[in-house]
Scaffold this motif. Structure first.
Motif, PDB file in Angstrom:
ATOM      1  N   ASN A  38       0.842  -1.193   0.000  1.00 54.54           N
ATOM      2  CA  ASN A  38       0.000   0.000   0.000  1.00 54.54           C
ATOM      3  C   ASN A  38       0.875   1.240   0.000  1.00 54.54           C
ATOM      4  OD1 ASN A  38      -1.928   2.179   1.131  1.00 54.54           O
ATOM      5  ND2 ASN A  38      -3.209   0.441   0.632  1.00 54.54           N
ATOM      6  N   GLY A  39       0.336   2.324  -0.538  1.00 54.30           N
ATOM      7  CA  GLY A  39       1.085   3.575  -0.601  1.00 54.30           C
ATOM      8  C   GLY A  39       1.016   4.392   0.673  1.00 54.30           C
ATOM      9  N   VAL A  40       0.093   4.055   1.550  1.00 52.53           N
ATOM     10  CA  VAL A  40      -0.050   4.838   2.788  1.00 52.53           C
ATOM     11  C   VAL A  40       0.738   4.211   3.932  1.00 52.53           C
ATOM     12  CG1 VAL A  40      -2.252   5.939   2.281  1.00 52.53           C
ATOM     13  CG2 VAL A  40      -2.226   3.646   3.307  1.00 52.53           C
ATOM     14  N   ASP A  78       0.889   2.810  -6.298  1.00 51.02           N
ATOM     15  CA  ASP A  78      -0.339   2.113  -6.698  1.00 51.02           C
ATOM     16  C   ASP A  78      -0.221   1.477  -8.093  1.00 51.02           C
ATOM     17  OD1 ASP A  78      -1.701   2.703  -4.356  1.00 51.02           O
ATOM     18  OD2 ASP A  78      -2.767   4.440  -5.186  1.00 51.02           O
ATOM     19  N   SER A  96      -5.976   2.784  -4.786  1.00 49.97           N
ATOM     20  CA  SER A  96      -7.066   3.601  -5.298  1.00 49.97           C
ATOM     21  C   SER A  96      -7.377   3.145  -6.720  1.00 49.97           C
ATOM     22  CB  SER A  96      -6.655   5.077  -5.335  1.00 49.97           C
ATOM     23  OG  SER A  96      -6.547   5.595  -4.035  1.00 49.97           O
ATOM     24  N   ASN A 151     -11.036   4.823   1.119  1.00 55.75           N
ATOM     25  CA  ASN A 151     -10.081   5.914   1.328  1.00 55.75           C
ATOM     26  C   ASN A 151     -10.897   7.081   1.883  1.00 55.75           C
ATOM     27  OD1 ASN A 151      -7.717   7.345   1.368  1.00 55.75           O
ATOM     28  ND2 ASN A 151      -7.464   7.504  -0.835  1.00 55.75           N
ATOM     29  N   ARG A 154     -12.632  13.050  -0.755  1.00 52.96           N
ATOM     30  CA  ARG A 154     -11.389  13.783  -0.950  1.00 52.96           C
ATOM     31  C   ARG A 154     -11.569  15.281  -0.710  1.00 52.96           C
ATOM     32  NH1 ARG A 154      -8.116   9.949  -3.796  1.00 52.96           N
ATOM     33  NH2 ARG A 154      -6.556  11.579  -4.169  1.00 52.96           N
ATOM     34  N   ARG A 175      -1.401  19.107  -7.221  1.00 51.49           N
ATOM     35  CA  ARG A 175      -1.131  17.727  -7.659  1.00 51.49           C
ATOM     36  C   ARG A 175      -2.438  16.961  -7.772  1.00 51.49           C
ATOM     37  NH1 ARG A 175      -2.339  12.415  -5.161  1.00 51.49           N
ATOM     38  NH2 ARG A 175      -1.242  10.963  -6.515  1.00 51.49           N
ATOM     39  N   MET A 177      -3.998  12.937  -9.151  1.00 52.61           N
ATOM     40  CA  MET A 177      -3.571  11.577  -9.469  1.00 52.61           C
ATOM     41  C   MET A 177      -3.350  11.470 -10.978  1.00 52.61           C
ATOM     42  SD  MET A 177      -5.944   9.303  -6.918  1.00 52.61           S
ATOM     43  CE  MET A 177      -7.474  10.206  -7.170  1.00 52.61           C
ATOM     44  N   PHE A 198       1.612   9.272  -6.013  1.00 50.14           N
ATOM     45  CA  PHE A 198       1.421   9.649  -4.609  1.00 50.14           C
ATOM     46  C   PHE A 198       2.746   9.723  -3.842  1.00 50.14           C
ATOM     47  CE2 PHE A 198       0.404   8.596  -0.134  1.00 50.14           C
ATOM     48  CZ  PHE A 198      -0.446   9.651   0.142  1.00 50.14           C
ATOM     49  N   ASN A 215      -6.853  14.789  -1.024  1.00 47.45           N
ATOM     50  CA  ASN A 215      -6.978  13.428  -0.491  1.00 47.45           C
ATOM     51  C   ASN A 215      -7.943  13.473   0.699  1.00 47.45           C
ATOM     52  OD1 ASN A 215      -5.585  10.804  -1.192  1.00 47.45           O
ATOM     53  ND2 ASN A 215      -3.897  12.216  -1.600  1.00 47.45           N
ATOM     54  N   PHE A 242     -10.894   2.208  -2.565  1.00 51.38           N
ATOM     55  CA  PHE A 242      -9.753   1.298  -2.679  1.00 51.38           C
ATOM     56  C   PHE A 242     -10.270  -0.022  -3.223  1.00 51.38           C
ATOM     57  CE2 PHE A 242      -7.523   3.360   1.147  1.00 51.38           C
ATOM     58  CZ  PHE A 242      -6.572   3.979   0.365  1.00 51.38           C
TER      59      PHE A 242
HETATM   60  C1  TF8 Z   1      -3.611   9.328  -4.238  1.00 49.37           C
HETATM   61  C2  TF8 Z   1      -4.413   8.244  -3.556  1.00 49.37           C
HETATM   62  C3  TF8 Z   1      -3.459   7.580  -2.558  1.00 49.37           C
HETATM   63  C4  TF8 Z   1      -3.924   6.228  -2.086  1.00 49.37           C
HETATM   64  C5  TF8 Z   1      -2.904   5.579  -1.152  1.00 49.37           C
HETATM   65  C6  TF8 Z   1      -1.536   5.461  -1.737  1.00 49.37           C
HETATM   66  O1  TF8 Z   1      -3.817  10.491  -3.926  1.00 49.37           O
HETATM   67  O2  TF8 Z   1      -5.539   8.747  -2.915  1.00 49.37           O
HETATM   68  O3  TF8 Z   1      -3.347   8.416  -1.459  1.00 49.37           O
HETATM   69  O4  TF8 Z   1      -4.167   5.386  -3.154  1.00 49.37           O
HETATM   70  O5  TF8 Z   1      -3.312   4.319  -0.792  1.00 49.37           O
HETATM   71  O6  TF8 Z   1      -2.761   8.986  -5.052  1.00 49.37           O
END
Ligand code: TF8
Length: 339
Positions: A38-40, A78, A96, A151, A154, A175, A177, A198, A215, A242
């Motif tokens: 996971n990225g978080v 991701d 995501s 998630n 946003r 920024r 995605m 991310f 986010n 997610f």
């Molecule tokens: C983004 C997404 C990410 C998530 C996380 C890495 O802003 O919302 O924060 O997918 O799990 O790229």
């Protein structure tokens, strides 16, 4: 005599084993260590979900199936991790949907701004017929979706000024995605939108290469964006779910019993994860305030103006997403809303 006694005991022991575990199917379950990335950070509610899923798997597999989690993009972001799944070099990712539209354009339906009104609506769509319709398409892309996790809605943050309406967004370097619907939405709002993975966002905010990002509050909090952002607007402009994805090539090597355990436990994890996400929502908002962020709520007028500005995105991207997909989503939402 003794021999007969021992035979009876052996038989009894076998019968007990069969009762305690779930029967002959257990023989099909192998010792497995499944990597999930996971990225978080682990503090994110995804951490709660992975923990619950891990426990469930241990329980159902007699301790044979284990998850090893990698946090903060340690195995790549991701999109990179998802590509590793498709080529069969990594088992699982919790990602995501938005960065995956290049792989599965239908996922773009979740990027449409102001689509869901609340979490209840999101749950109903994702856990219902529509969610299944999307999941059913994933094997065609080399992926198996085990469940939808959260998630959240946003929100926009930036380092320059309080954003109380569309006019304040003008010229902000935000920024987004790697996703054309988000790019377009923020361009329509007047931002200078910059697509970026991310994993690069914190540093880009810190160095001032970009002014802002968007986010959910729990992600803003657990990713420590409060250290490099002063303003948060509760815009709730999109709910991008997610997906808990498994590599299709590796999935095909699993026994049906193992597949069933993964599917059931991803849903057990989902319920824990969503609850943690919602419980932590309020706490995260307090955390970012305590860290010095100024929080702005939008007036109904400012919200309406924002909705109006991004409206053209629906029609512009319908063909890419698939008109049928968009129509199906809208029909489901109408049904849910009793319209
Ligand atoms: C983004 C997404 C990410 C998530 C996380 C890495 O802003 O919302 O924060 O997918 O799990 O790229």
């Amino acid at each position: 005599g003794n021999k007969m006694k021992s035979t009876i005991l052996k038989g009894l022991a076998l019968a007990l084993c069969a009762g305690v575990f779930s029967g002959p199917a257990l023989a099909e379950i192998q010792e497995r260590t499944i990597r999930v990335s996971n990225g978080v950070a682990e503090e994110h509610p995804v951490g709660n979900g992975v923990k619950a899923m891990t426990e469930c798997m241990a329980d159902k597999s007699g301790g044979k199936m284990k998850l090893t989690a990698f946090w903060s993009g340690a195995l790549g972001g991701d999109l990179d991790a998802t590509q590793a799944l498709r080529s069969g070099t990594q088992e699982m990712v919790i990602t995501s949907t938005s960065p995956l539209v290049g792989i599965a354009p239908a996922l773009g339906v979740f990027d449409l701004p102001f689509l869901f009104s609340d979490e209840k609506e999101a749950d109903a769509i994702l856990d219902g017929e529509f969610g299944k319709y999307i999941s059913d398409q994933m094997p065609g892309h080399g992926l198996v979706n085990l469940a939808y996790w959260e998630n959240g809605f946003r929100n926009l943050t930036n380092s320059q000024r309080a954003v109380a309406g569309v006019e304040d967004i003008k010229g902000l370097k935000v920024r987004v995605m790697q996703n054309n619907i988000f790019l377009d939405s923020f361009q329509n709002l007047g931002a200078n939108a910059v697509p970026m993975a991310f994993g690069e966002v914190f540093t880009a905010l810190e160095t001032g290469a970009i002014d802002g990002q968007e986010n959910p509050v729990v992600t803003i909090d657990t990713s420590k964006f409060s250290e490099v952002q002063d303003h948060l607007t509760l815009s709730r402009h999109a709910y991008t779910p997610f997906m808990v994805l498994y590599s299709k090539p590796l999935w095909d090597q699993l026994d049906p019993e193992e597949q069933a355990i993964l599917q059931e436990c991803a849903v057990v994890g989902r319920d824990v994860q969503r609850k943690a996400s919602r419980d932590l929502g309020a706490e995260s908002l307090e955390n970012v305030k305590a860290a010095g962020m100024e929080v702005t709520e939008l007036t109904p007028e400012a919200q309406a103006e924002m909705r109006e500005a991004v409206k053209p995105v629906y029609e512009k991207h319908a063909a890419t997403i698939g008109q049928e997909v968009v129509d199906k989503m809208m029909a489901e939402l109408k049904k849910l809303r009793g319209e």
